[in-house]
Design a protein around this motif. Structure first.
Motif, PDB file in Angstrom:
ATOM      1  N   ASP A 159     -15.887  -1.540  -3.780  1.00  0.00           N
ATOM      2  CA  ASP A 159     -15.502  -1.620  -2.371  1.00  0.00           C
ATOM      3  C   ASP A 159     -16.163  -2.800  -1.662  1.00  0.00           C
ATOM      4  N   ARG A 216      -3.450   4.943  -4.336  1.00  0.00           N
ATOM      5  CA  ARG A 216      -4.488   4.324  -3.511  1.00  0.00           C
ATOM      6  C   ARG A 216      -3.979   3.011  -2.969  1.00  0.00           C
ATOM      7  N   LYS A 275      -6.488  -6.969  -1.296  1.00  0.00           N
ATOM      8  CA  LYS A 275      -5.600  -5.825  -1.069  1.00  0.00           C
ATOM      9  C   LYS A 275      -5.290  -5.226  -2.436  1.00  0.00           C
ATOM     10  N   SER A 295      -5.959   0.106  -0.512  1.00  0.00           N
ATOM     11  CA  SER A 295      -7.142  -0.212   0.284  1.00  0.00           C
ATOM     12  C   SER A 295      -7.561  -1.657   0.076  1.00  0.00           C
ATOM     13  N   ASP A 296      -8.415  -2.120   0.966  1.00  0.00           N
ATOM     14  CA  ASP A 296      -9.025  -3.434   0.828  1.00  0.00           C
ATOM     15  C   ASP A 296     -10.351  -3.247   0.095  1.00  0.00           C
TER      16      ASP A 296
END
Length: 85
Positions: A53, A15, A4, A17-18
């Motif tokens: 990512d 931002r 995380k 996000s995972d």
């Protein structure tokens, strides 16, 4: 499993996000954080924050200027004084 990641500036949450991994420009050297990393805090130097990512994927780079990074059981939070837009 994923890390995380949150990037925050004084103005807003930039931002959330995972991600797979983030490489952070620490004041004492760059460091990378994966999910499950041991907790710690560090100050930042001006430089590139590199976000992956997924494993083996193309990284995204965001230039940060100063701030702090905190790794805890919830993930990685980067509190940057300023980011290049």
């Amino acid at each position: 499993m994923a890390l995380k990641f949150e990037l925050v500036t004084p103005a807003r949450l930039e931002r959330s996000s995972d991600v797979y991994m983030v490489t952070v420009p620490g004041s004492e050297g760059d460091f990378s954080v994966l999910e499950g990393h041991a907790p710690f805090m560090a100050t930042l130097r001006n430089g590139p924050l590199t976000i992956y990512d997924r494993q083996g994927g193309e990284p995204e780079t965001i230039e940060v200027e100063g701030g702090f990074a905190e790794v805890n059981e919830a993930g990685l939070t980067v509190l940057a004084e300023h980011i290049a837009s």
